[in-house]
Design a protein around this motif. Structure first.
Motif, short mmCIF file in Angstrom:
data_model
loop_
_atom_site.label_atom_id
_atom_site.label_comp_id
_atom_site.label_asym_id
_atom_site.label_seq_id
_atom_site.Cartn_x
_atom_site.Cartn_y
_atom_site.Cartn_z
N ARG A 189 43.56 37.61 47.68
CA ARG A 189 42.90 38.67 46.90
C ARG A 189 43.77 39.15 45.73
NH1 ARG A 189 44.71 40.60 51.76
NH2 ARG A 189 46.24 42.30 51.68
N ALA A 190 44.86 38.43 45.45
CA ALA A 190 45.78 38.84 44.38
C ALA A 190 45.36 38.26 43.03
CB ALA A 190 47.19 38.38 44.72
N SER A 191 45.80 38.92 41.97
CA SER A 191 45.56 38.41 40.63
C SER A 191 46.46 37.22 40.36
CB SER A 191 45.84 39.50 39.59
OG SER A 191 47.24 39.76 39.53
N ILE A 192 46.18 36.51 39.27
CA ILE A 192 46.99 35.35 38.95
C ILE A 192 48.43 35.76 38.65
CG2 ILE A 192 46.43 35.35 36.48
CD1 ILE A 192 46.87 32.25 38.76
N GLN A 193 48.63 36.88 37.98
CA GLN A 193 49.98 37.34 37.68
C GLN A 193 50.73 37.74 38.95
OE1 GLN A 193 51.70 37.12 34.86
NE2 GLN A 193 49.91 36.11 33.97
N GLU A 194 50.06 38.41 39.86
CA GLU A 194 50.68 38.76 41.15
C GLU A 194 51.03 37.50 41.93
OE1 GLU A 194 48.60 43.03 42.29
OE2 GLU A 194 47.45 41.17 42.55
N THR A 195 50.15 36.52 41.86
CA THR A 195 50.39 35.27 42.57
C THR A 195 51.60 34.53 41.99
OG1 THR A 195 48.03 35.06 43.06
CG2 THR A 195 49.37 33.07 43.27
N LYS A 227 42.06 28.61 41.56
CA LYS A 227 43.32 29.32 41.33
C LYS A 227 44.49 28.34 41.37
CE LYS A 227 44.37 33.58 42.71
NZ LYS A 227 44.77 34.75 43.55
N GLU A 230 44.78 26.63 38.12
CA GLU A 230 45.35 27.53 37.12
C GLU A 230 46.86 27.61 37.26
OE1 GLU A 230 44.37 31.99 35.30
OE2 GLU A 230 43.32 31.25 37.08
#
Length: 269
Positions: A189-195, A227, A230
């Motif tokens: 459930r995290a954003s790409i930046q958090e990931t 994801k 990405e």
């Protein structure tokens, strides 16, 4: 992935490197056969019918490899050196080769990452040292899996995706046990930046690449395929940008001598 020789698009520099590698391996084999005939027992000892996690355990035991010791090393390069020592101690030769002896002939990791010659007398693994140092250990174990399967070939683009996926699973099973992925279960459930941030921190403490962690996240269904693509593109673009920087003689200015570098590339074995 691994390309068999019949699948290769002709690249004169790569072709010359392969011929050089085969020549080196032939000399090693001749010397070993003259001095002390022997066979490395694990070469061509298994098939892909063996579950990847089982083969990962077999390889770990055969090498007497300690994941904790690997991770305790100060740098990714020293972690690789620890693994290399174990692989060479088990009878294979590990070379770092990514050019024909000068920076003008550097071969990008996108062309090839590794090469394996599955010979039972002188099994040989080549790692492209133009690739990121943090990827060297994974490539070594990927190519070592090829030796266990008896599959000689070049890694860097293949039609045999099933075999390459198997080798990736074995190498990943050795360096990153699946149960550790539970630490990243919040990433679904995290954003790409958090990931990106979480993966970088997770990978750094384990001396492995971020791309490897991302792939494992996909395999255990903690991120979607979209994801993962990405993330993978981000890491690939970053790697391409680094490798596109002009190579110069001064890049290693002030570093170790030619002979120290040569010994490092060829290995102690």
């Amino acid at each position: 992935p691994t390309r068999r020789s019949s699948d290769l698009e002709y690249d004169p520099t790569l072709d010359a490197l392969i011929r050089d590698i085969r020549g080196r391996q032939g000399i090693i084999k001749d010397l070993l056969e003259q001095a002390e005939p022997r066979r490395v027992d694990y070469v061509a000892s298994v098939t892909t019918n063996v579950p990847p996690i089982e083969l990962a355990h077999r390889i770990t035991d055969r090498l007497n490899f300690s994941l904790a010791e690997f991770r305790r090393q100060a740098t990714e390069e020293s972690a690789f050196s620890y693994l290399r020592q174990k692989v060479e101690g088990a009878g294979a030769f590990v070379l770092l080769l990514g050019n024909l002896g000068s920076y003008q002939t550097n071969i990008p990791s996108g062309v090839f990452r590794g090469y394996a010659i599955a010979d039972s007398v002188a099994p040989l693994i080549v790692v492209n040292d133009q690739d990121a140092r943090v990827a060297w250990a994974f490539t070594t174990l990927h190519e070592l899996t090829h030796l266990w399967l008896g599959a000689t070939g070049l890694s860097g683009g293949s039609t045999d995706a099933q075999l390459e996926s198997y080798c990736n699973s074995v190498a990943g099973g050795i360096l990153l046990p699946e149960n550790e992925m539970n630490e990243l279960d919040f990433l679904h459930r995290a954003s790409i930046q958090e990931t990106l941030g979480a993966v970088a921190q997770f990978a750094a403490t384990r001396k492995i690449s971020r791309a490897m962690v991302a792939y494992k996240l996909l395999r255990v269904n903690l991120i979607t395929h979209a994801k993962w693509r990405e993330l993978d593109k981000y890491y690939e673009d970053e790697s391409n940008a680094y490798q596109a920087q002009p190579a110069t003689k001064d890049k290693n200015a002030g570093g170790p001598s030619y002979y120290v570098v040569k010994r490092h590339r060829l290995g102690h074995a």
